[in-house]
Design a protein around this motif. Structure first.
Motif, PDB file in Angstrom:
ATOM      1  N   LEU A 187       0.857  -1.178   0.000  1.00 30.16           N
ATOM      2  CA  LEU A 187       0.000   0.000   0.000  1.00 30.16           C
ATOM      3  C   LEU A 187       0.894   1.228   0.000  1.00 30.16           C
ATOM      4  O   LEU A 187       1.813   1.328   0.818  1.00 30.16           O
ATOM      5  CB  LEU A 187      -0.858  -0.038   1.275  1.00 30.16           C
ATOM      6  CG  LEU A 187      -1.792   1.104   1.582  1.00 30.16           C
ATOM      7  CD1 LEU A 187      -2.970   1.087   0.615  1.00 30.16           C
ATOM      8  CD2 LEU A 187      -2.306   0.970   3.011  1.00 30.16           C
ATOM      9  N   ILE A 188       0.669   2.153  -0.929  1.00 33.72           N
ATOM     10  CA  ILE A 188       1.398   3.418  -0.911  1.00 33.72           C
ATOM     11  C   ILE A 188       0.387   4.513  -0.611  1.00 33.72           C
ATOM     12  O   ILE A 188      -0.614   4.672  -1.315  1.00 33.72           O
ATOM     13  CB  ILE A 188       2.132   3.693  -2.239  1.00 33.72           C
ATOM     14  CG1 ILE A 188       3.140   2.578  -2.507  1.00 33.72           C
ATOM     15  CG2 ILE A 188       2.829   5.058  -2.184  1.00 33.72           C
ATOM     16  CD1 ILE A 188       3.860   2.684  -3.829  1.00 33.72           C
ATOM     17  N   VAL A 189       0.648   5.236   0.471  1.00 36.24           N
ATOM     18  CA  VAL A 189      -0.225   6.315   0.904  1.00 36.24           C
ATOM     19  C   VAL A 189       0.539   7.628   0.878  1.00 36.24           C
ATOM     20  O   VAL A 189       1.772   7.649   0.890  1.00 36.24           O
ATOM     21  CB  VAL A 189      -0.798   6.055   2.318  1.00 36.24           C
ATOM     22  CG1 VAL A 189      -1.690   4.829   2.318  1.00 36.24           C
ATOM     23  CG2 VAL A 189       0.313   5.898   3.342  1.00 36.24           C
ATOM     24  N   GLU A 190      -0.194   8.729   0.840  1.00 33.68           N
ATOM     25  CA  GLU A 190       0.409  10.050   0.936  1.00 33.68           C
ATOM     26  C   GLU A 190      -0.021  10.640   2.271  1.00 33.68           C
ATOM     27  O   GLU A 190      -1.213  10.761   2.553  1.00 33.68           O
ATOM     28  CB  GLU A 190      -0.053  10.948  -0.211  1.00 33.68           C
ATOM     29  CG  GLU A 190       0.461  10.507  -1.554  1.00 33.68           C
ATOM     30  CD  GLU A 190       0.119  11.488  -2.668  1.00 33.68           C
ATOM     31  OE1 GLU A 190      -0.256  12.647  -2.373  1.00 33.68           O
ATOM     32  OE2 GLU A 190       0.247  11.090  -3.839  1.00 33.68           O
ATOM     33  N   LEU A 191       0.974  10.986   3.089  1.00 35.15           N
ATOM     34  CA  LEU A 191       0.695  11.487   4.432  1.00 35.15           C
ATOM     35  C   LEU A 191       1.191  12.913   4.611  1.00 35.15           C
ATOM     36  O   LEU A 191       2.206  13.299   4.025  1.00 35.15           O
ATOM     37  CB  LEU A 191       1.372  10.588   5.476  1.00 35.15           C
ATOM     38  CG  LEU A 191       0.969   9.109   5.465  1.00 35.15           C
ATOM     39  CD1 LEU A 191       1.779   8.345   6.506  1.00 35.15           C
ATOM     40  CD2 LEU A 191      -0.517   8.960   5.716  1.00 35.15           C
ATOM     41  N   GLU A 192       0.490  13.657   5.440  1.00 38.42           N
ATOM     42  CA  GLU A 192       0.965  14.986   5.824  1.00 38.42           C
ATOM     43  C   GLU A 192       2.216  14.801   6.672  1.00 38.42           C
ATOM     44  O   GLU A 192       2.347  13.816   7.399  1.00 38.42           O
ATOM     45  CB  GLU A 192      -0.114  15.715   6.624  1.00 38.42           C
ATOM     46  CG  GLU A 192      -1.353  16.030   5.813  1.00 38.42           C
ATOM     47  CD  GLU A 192      -2.408  16.710   6.662  1.00 38.42           C
ATOM     48  OE1 GLU A 192      -2.048  17.550   7.520  1.00 38.42           O
ATOM     49  OE2 GLU A 192      -3.589  16.386   6.479  1.00 38.42           O
ATOM     50  N   ASP A 193       3.123  15.757   6.587  1.00 36.44           N
ATOM     51  CA  ASP A 193       4.372  15.689   7.344  1.00 36.44           C
ATOM     52  C   ASP A 193       4.161  16.282   8.738  1.00 36.44           C
ATOM     53  O   ASP A 193       4.593  17.390   9.038  1.00 36.44           O
ATOM     54  CB  ASP A 193       5.487  16.423   6.594  1.00 36.44           C
ATOM     55  CG  ASP A 193       6.854  16.172   7.205  1.00 36.44           C
ATOM     56  OD1 ASP A 193       6.958  15.325   8.112  1.00 36.44           O
ATOM     57  OD2 ASP A 193       7.816  16.834   6.778  1.00 36.44           O
ATOM     58  N   ARG A 194       3.449  15.510   9.561  1.00 42.43           N
ATOM     59  CA  ARG A 194       3.236  15.933  10.952  1.00 42.43           C
ATOM     60  C   ARG A 194       3.061  14.696  11.830  1.00 42.43           C
ATOM     61  O   ARG A 194       2.696  13.622  11.334  1.00 42.43           O
ATOM     62  CB  ARG A 194       2.075  16.899  11.088  1.00 42.43           C
ATOM     63  CG  ARG A 194       0.750  16.417  10.616  1.00 42.43           C
ATOM     64  CD  ARG A 194      -0.287  17.555  10.692  1.00 42.43           C
ATOM     65  NE  ARG A 194      -1.551  17.120  10.147  1.00 42.43           N
ATOM     66  CZ  ARG A 194      -2.527  16.582  10.846  1.00 42.43           C
ATOM     67  NH1 ARG A 194      -2.426  16.445  12.145  1.00 42.43           N
ATOM     68  NH2 ARG A 194      -3.643  16.200  10.277  1.00 42.43           N
ATOM     69  N   PRO A 195       3.332  14.828  13.108  1.00 45.14           N
ATOM     70  CA  PRO A 195       3.268  13.671  14.013  1.00 45.14           C
ATOM     71  C   PRO A 195       1.908  12.972  13.985  1.00 45.14           C
ATOM     72  O   PRO A 195       0.862  13.617  13.896  1.00 45.14           O
ATOM     73  CB  PRO A 195       3.535  14.287  15.390  1.00 45.14           C
ATOM     74  CG  PRO A 195       4.291  15.542  15.112  1.00 45.14           C
ATOM     75  CD  PRO A 195       3.748  16.054  13.802  1.00 45.14           C
ATOM     76  N   GLY A 196       1.962  11.641  14.079  1.00 40.57           N
ATOM     77  CA  GLY A 196       0.754  10.838  14.199  1.00 40.57           C
ATOM     78  C   GLY A 196       0.156  10.335  12.900  1.00 40.57           C
ATOM     79  O   GLY A 196      -0.751   9.510  12.918  1.00 40.57           O
ATOM     80  N   GLN A 197       0.642  10.830  11.758  1.00 39.66           N
ATOM     81  CA  GLN A 197       0.029  10.447  10.485  1.00 39.66           C
ATOM     82  C   GLN A 197       0.290   8.986  10.128  1.00 39.66           C
ATOM     83  O   GLN A 197      -0.607   8.299   9.642  1.00 39.66           O
ATOM     84  CB  GLN A 197       0.514  11.371   9.365  1.00 39.66           C
ATOM     85  CG  GLN A 197       0.044  12.805   9.542  1.00 39.66           C
ATOM     86  CD  GLN A 197      -1.463  12.892   9.638  1.00 39.66           C
ATOM     87  OE1 GLN A 197      -2.174  12.594   8.677  1.00 39.66           O
ATOM     88  NE2 GLN A 197      -1.973  13.262  10.800  1.00 39.66           N
TER      89      GLN A 197
END
Length: 171
Positions: A8-18
């Motif tokens: 699975l390739i996801v795009e995450l925000e660059d912030r803690p907890g993502q």
């Protein structure tokens, strides 16, 4: 229960907890993480971080997982079910780089039924022997045995020592 390997390739925000936001549903549905590739230096056009997560999970739970991730606002860039269900790791010792390690790895996958899914190389001296731990996955135990035999043959030819298995039962 039919377990499958999912990438699975996801795009995450660059912030803690993502990352945890993605991993919790996988865990809650009984998924077992195989690997995570997280490169902070790469950003998507939306200024997000692409993260590749490989995990094993019961095939009957895959659809629920995807729906859960979407409901959490996770951007799924790609998703595929990998039919590689048998896995082992081996240690290679010798002049791996000088004897073309890519050729050695390519010898494992001649029919699309087995592949090297992970590799860690240590090369203490430029002209000295190196070591590599490689993880091989195949579509079943028979195909894994075939892949290991192909690897053994290449290692014999290149005078590379192979120690197997590193962390699993013999197949």
């Amino acid at each position: 229960m039919s377990e499958v390997l999912i990438t699975l390739i996801v795009e995450l925000e660059d912030r803690p907890g993502q990352l945890l936001k993605v991993l919790q549903p996988i865990s809650a549905l009984g998924g077992n993480i195989v690997g995570i590739i997280h490169q902070r230096g790469k950003k998507t056009p939306l200024n997000r971080l692409p993260v590749e997560i490989s995990f094993k999970i019961d095939s009957s739970k895959v659809e629920n997982l995807i729906e859960e991730l979407k409901s959490l606002g996770i951007i799924i860039r790609s998703f595929n079910e990998v039919k590689l269900t048998a896995t082992t790791s081996v240690l290679l010792i010798g002049h791996l780089i000088h004897t073309d390690i890519s050729d050695t790895i390519s010898s494992i996958d001649t029919d699309g039924e087995a592949e090297c899914v992970e590799m860690h190389v240590s090369m203490p001296e430029i002209s000295g022997p190196s070591t590599a731990i490689i993880t091989i996955s195949a579509s079943g135990k028979e195909k894994l045995k075939e892949a290991l035999e192909k690897l053994r043959e290449v290692c014999r030819r290149k005078e590379i020592t192979i120690i197997e298995p590193v962390n699993e039962e013999l197949i």
